[in-house]
Design an enzyme around this catalytic site. Structure first.
Site, PDB file in Angstrom:
ATOM      1  N   CYS A  67       3.593   4.160   1.998  1.00 33.15           N
ATOM      2  CA  CYS A  67       2.730   3.073   2.447  1.00 33.15           C
ATOM      3  C   CYS A  67       1.741   3.704   3.432  1.00 33.15           C
ATOM      4  O   CYS A  67       2.119   4.069   4.535  1.00 33.15           O
ATOM      5  CB  CYS A  67       3.647   2.052   3.109  1.00 33.15           C
ATOM      6  SG  CYS A  67       2.841   0.575   3.617  1.00 33.15           S
ATOM      7  N   ASP A 104      12.009   1.796  -1.587  1.00 32.90           N
ATOM      8  CA  ASP A 104      12.009   0.687  -2.550  1.00 32.90           C
ATOM      9  C   ASP A 104      10.848   0.797  -3.547  1.00 32.90           C
ATOM     10  O   ASP A 104      10.311  -0.199  -4.012  1.00 32.90           O
ATOM     11  CB  ASP A 104      11.933  -0.651  -1.804  1.00 32.90           C
ATOM     12  CG  ASP A 104      10.705  -0.737  -0.899  1.00 32.90           C
ATOM     13  OD1 ASP A 104       9.882   0.209  -0.922  1.00 32.90           O
ATOM     14  OD2 ASP A 104      10.558  -1.725  -0.175  1.00 32.90           O
ATOM     15  N   HIS A 113      -1.224  11.322  11.491  1.00 32.38           N
ATOM     16  CA  HIS A 113      -0.355  10.239  11.029  1.00 32.38           C
ATOM     17  C   HIS A 113      -0.981   9.583   9.806  1.00 32.38           C
ATOM     18  O   HIS A 113      -2.164   9.253   9.807  1.00 32.38           O
ATOM     19  CB  HIS A 113      -0.193   9.203  12.140  1.00 32.38           C
ATOM     20  CG  HIS A 113       0.528   7.957  11.713  1.00 32.38           C
ATOM     21  ND1 HIS A 113       1.897   7.898  11.619  1.00 32.38           N
ATOM     22  CD2 HIS A 113       0.064   6.742  11.339  1.00 32.38           C
ATOM     23  CE1 HIS A 113       2.242   6.672  11.202  1.00 32.38           C
ATOM     24  NE2 HIS A 113       1.143   5.961  11.037  1.00 32.38           N
ATOM     25  N   CYS A 150       2.123  -4.713  -0.608  1.00 30.32           N
ATOM     26  CA  CYS A 150       2.467  -4.657   0.816  1.00 30.32           C
ATOM     27  C   CYS A 150       1.241  -4.715   1.719  1.00 30.32           C
ATOM     28  O   CYS A 150       1.359  -4.900   2.919  1.00 30.32           O
ATOM     29  CB  CYS A 150       3.303  -3.414   1.133  1.00 30.32           C
ATOM     30  SG  CYS A 150       2.364  -1.880   1.230  1.00 30.32           S
ATOM     31  N   ARG A 198       8.251   4.608  -1.912  1.00 25.15           N
ATOM     32  CA  ARG A 198       6.968   3.930  -1.709  1.00 25.15           C
ATOM     33  C   ARG A 198       6.320   4.483  -0.443  1.00 25.15           C
ATOM     34  O   ARG A 198       6.765   4.208   0.659  1.00 25.15           O
ATOM     35  CB  ARG A 198       7.189   2.419  -1.570  1.00 25.15           C
ATOM     36  CG  ARG A 198       5.955   1.651  -1.101  1.00 25.15           C
ATOM     37  CD  ARG A 198       6.181   0.148  -1.174  1.00 25.15           C
ATOM     38  NE  ARG A 198       7.284  -0.307  -0.340  1.00 25.15           N
ATOM     39  CZ  ARG A 198       7.143  -0.750   0.918  1.00 25.15           C
ATOM     40  NH1 ARG A 198       5.968  -0.798   1.498  1.00 25.15           N
ATOM     41  NH2 ARG A 198       8.208  -1.149   1.600  1.00 25.15           N
ATOM     42  N   HIS A 219       4.070   5.412   6.407  1.00 29.09           N
ATOM     43  CA  HIS A 219       5.522   5.529   6.324  1.00 29.09           C
ATOM     44  C   HIS A 219       5.944   5.589   4.864  1.00 29.09           C
ATOM     45  O   HIS A 219       5.196   5.206   3.976  1.00 29.09           O
ATOM     46  CB  HIS A 219       6.192   4.333   7.012  1.00 29.09           C
ATOM     47  CG  HIS A 219       5.997   4.336   8.507  1.00 29.09           C
ATOM     48  ND1 HIS A 219       4.889   3.774   9.092  1.00 29.09           N
ATOM     49  CD2 HIS A 219       6.733   4.876   9.510  1.00 29.09           C
ATOM     50  CE1 HIS A 219       4.972   3.953  10.411  1.00 29.09           C
ATOM     51  NE2 HIS A 219       6.075   4.623  10.690  1.00 29.09           N
TER      52      HIS A 219
END
Ligand code: ZN
Length: 135
Positions: A123, A113, A106, A70, A121, A109
Site C-alpha cells: 500500500c 491480505d 518512506h 484501500c 498488498r 506499508h
C-alpha cells in the site's frame, strides 16, 4: 513532476527539501501518508515502472498493480532487492513499513491480505513514486 534521476543523493535534510515538493518530502522523509483516494497514481493502469520519487530506483512493475479499494496505489510484488521492510509500531499499530533500499525514503506499508501469487498488498503513497512509461 518527475525529477531527473541522479546518483548523487542529498546528504542533508535541507538538500532533500530543495529536491522534493512539500508533499513528497512529508511522505518520503517524514514518513507521512497522503490522504486516501487523493494520489495521482491511484487509478493509473498504464504499462511501465513505478520508481522512487526521491532517487529514481525501480520499485514496482505496473503489472503487479491492482485495485485494492484501500485508497492508495497497491501492488502485490516489489522489484526484488529494491524495497526494504521494517517493523513500524507508530500510531498504536504493528505494521510493516516499506522503504526504498537505495535512499531510505518512506514508501508505505505492506500487508498480508493481497492477491495471488504473493498474498501481499503493498500500500504505497503516490507522492513517494514517479512513473516511467514503457516505451
Ligand atoms: Zn529511493
Amino acid at each position: 513532476m518527475s525529477e531527473p534521476e541522479s546518483d548523487d543523493l542529498p546528504t542533508t535534510e535541507e538538500e532533500w527539501r530543495e529536491r522534493l515538493t512539500d508533499e513528497e518530502y512529508h511522505v518520503l522523509r517524514e514518513r507521512g501518508t497522503e490522504p486516501k483516494f487523493s494520489g495521482e497514481y491511484l487509478d493509473q493502469k498504464a504499462d511501465g515502472t513505478y520508481v522512487c520519487g526521491a532517487c529514481g530506483a525501480a520499485l514496482f512493475d505496473a503489472e503487479t498493480k491492482f485495485d485494492s479499494g484501500c485508497g492508495w496505489p497497491s501492488f502485490y510484488d516489489a522489484v526484488e532487492g529494491n524495497v526494504e521492510r521494517e517493523v513500524d509500531t507508530r500510531h498504536g499499530m504493528r505494521r510493516i513499513e516499506v522503504t526504498c533500499a537505495n535512499c531510505g525514503g518512506h514508501l508505505g506499508h505492506v500487508f498480508e491480505d493481497g492477491p495471488e501469487p504473493t498474498g501481499e498488498r503493498y500500500c504505497i503513497n503516490s507522492a513517494a513514486l514517479d512513473f516511467d512509461t514503457e516505451e
